[in-house]
Design a protein around this motif. Structure first.
Motif, mmCIF file in Angstrom:
data_model
loop_
_atom_site.group_PDB
_atom_site.id
_atom_site.type_symbol
_atom_site.label_atom_id
_atom_site.label_comp_id
_atom_site.label_asym_id
_atom_site.label_seq_id
_atom_site.Cartn_x
_atom_site.Cartn_y
_atom_site.Cartn_z
ATOM 1 N N PHE A 166 -16.481 -9.078 2.098
ATOM 2 C CA PHE A 166 -15.919 -7.725 2.173
ATOM 3 C C PHE A 166 -14.591 -7.711 2.928
ATOM 4 N N ASP A 167 -14.312 -8.779 3.659
ATOM 5 C CA ASP A 167 -13.083 -8.905 4.457
ATOM 6 C C ASP A 167 -12.077 -9.733 3.654
ATOM 7 N N ASP A 168 -11.566 -9.141 2.559
ATOM 8 C CA ASP A 168 -10.837 -9.929 1.557
ATOM 9 C C ASP A 168 -9.316 -9.863 1.696
ATOM 10 N N GLN A 169 -8.816 -9.334 2.807
ATOM 11 C CA GLN A 169 -7.371 -9.302 3.004
ATOM 12 C C GLN A 169 -6.851 -10.576 3.659
ATOM 13 N N ARG A 170 -7.767 -11.482 4.036
ATOM 14 C CA ARG A 170 -7.398 -12.705 4.716
ATOM 15 C C ARG A 170 -8.427 -13.783 4.386
ATOM 16 N N ILE A 171 -8.103 -15.011 4.727
ATOM 17 C CA ILE A 171 -9.018 -16.136 4.595
ATOM 18 C C ILE A 171 -9.066 -16.842 5.951
ATOM 19 N N GLU A 172 -10.257 -16.939 6.517
ATOM 20 C CA GLU A 172 -10.429 -17.632 7.792
ATOM 21 C C GLU A 172 -11.091 -18.987 7.556
ATOM 22 N N LEU A 173 -10.516 -20.019 8.140
ATOM 23 C CA LEU A 173 -11.062 -21.376 8.050
ATOM 24 C C LEU A 173 -11.291 -21.910 9.450
ATOM 25 N N HIS A 174 -12.297 -22.776 9.597
ATOM 26 C CA HIS A 174 -12.510 -23.519 10.835
ATOM 27 C C HIS A 174 -12.382 -24.996 10.464
ATOM 28 N N ILE A 175 -11.293 -25.606 10.875
ATOM 29 C CA ILE A 175 -10.969 -26.966 10.432
ATOM 30 C C ILE A 175 -11.113 -27.947 11.588
ATOM 31 N N GLY A 176 -12.001 -28.905 11.409
ATOM 32 C CA GLY A 176 -12.147 -29.982 12.372
ATOM 33 C C GLY A 176 -11.161 -31.091 12.056
#
Length: 231
Positions: free
Chosen positions: A56-66
């Motif tokens: 539902f939070d489609d204005q951005r893309i959040e990634l957690h990158i190791g």
């Protein structure tokens, strides 16, 4: 699936080797909680990363990158983002997204596999606040569980959400669960016949968990994980 150009909004450290990346797509990208993107580094070089925010939070893309010094695969992506301030992606990809069938949900994450479960958790609390959700997050050390405080607070606010952190190599002052994360689930659930399970982590962990969960009666259609497309 067409490429989407994204502006790099922010790159910030979550631990010494894990980074939160926020991408701002040129247009909203439709995806389902639990899917992943492909970062397009070249015509034949597309690298998958789980989406950490909800659908539902489609204005951005959040990634957690190791990305430590031994992980060139991820480090090169972060370097490209920092140097250019933009990146091309496609998505959402994957079939291990949140399915709504009313069963209690168990989320299992090893390390940065947490980003997959975090997306599903946020979507489930938003869409199905009365469905019980338990998140088991395992790390080698407590500091690897980089949203420990936020998840503890979230569990305090939502009576149907339980957060169970599991540390493999614990200090003497650790009072929580220890060992392998999926073993904590086995200790808590004599049967899994009436649960959905979503899992992300190393392939060997996912395979061991599948074998153990099958023995606890989980229905094949209620076990989800991107790893199962390959093992």
């Amino acid at each position: 699936m067409s490429q989407i150009q994204c502006r790099v909004g922010e790159i910030s450290p979550l631990t010494q080797v894990v980074y939160k990346v926020e991408l701002i797509p040129a247009e909203p990208m439709s995806f389902r909680a639990g899917q992943y993107i492909l970062v397009h580094m070249g015509e034949n070089d597309k690298r998958p990363f789980s989406i950490a925010n909800a659908g539902f939070d489609d204005q951005r893309i959040e990634l957690h990158i190791g990305a430590d010094e031994k992980n060139a695969y991820a480090t090169e992506v972060l370097t490209r983002m920092r140097e250019t301030g933009e990146i091309s992606i496609s998505g959402g990809h994957g079939e291990a997204f949140l399915q709504s069938n009313g069963l209690p949900i168990i989320l299992i994450a090893g390390g940065t596999g947490f980003s997959y479960t975090y997306s599903i958790l946020q979507q489930a609390l938003h869409d199905h606040p009365h469905t019980p959700v338990a998140l088991y997050w395992g790390g080698r050390h407590q500091d690897d569980l980089y949203l420990f405080d936020e998840l503890t607070a979230l569990a305090a606010r939502h009576q149907n959400f339980s957060f169970i952190p599991v540390v493999e190599f614990a200090h003497d002052d650790w009072t929580g669960r220890t060992g392998w994360v999926h073993h904590a689930v086995l200790a808590d659930y004599p049967t899994l016949a009436d649960n959905q399970v979503y899992i992300a982590g190393r392939f060997e962990m996912a395979k061991a968990a599948r074998d153990d969960f099958n023995a606890r009666g989980i229905a094949p259609e209620n076990l989800f994980g991107d790893a199962y497309a390959f093992i």
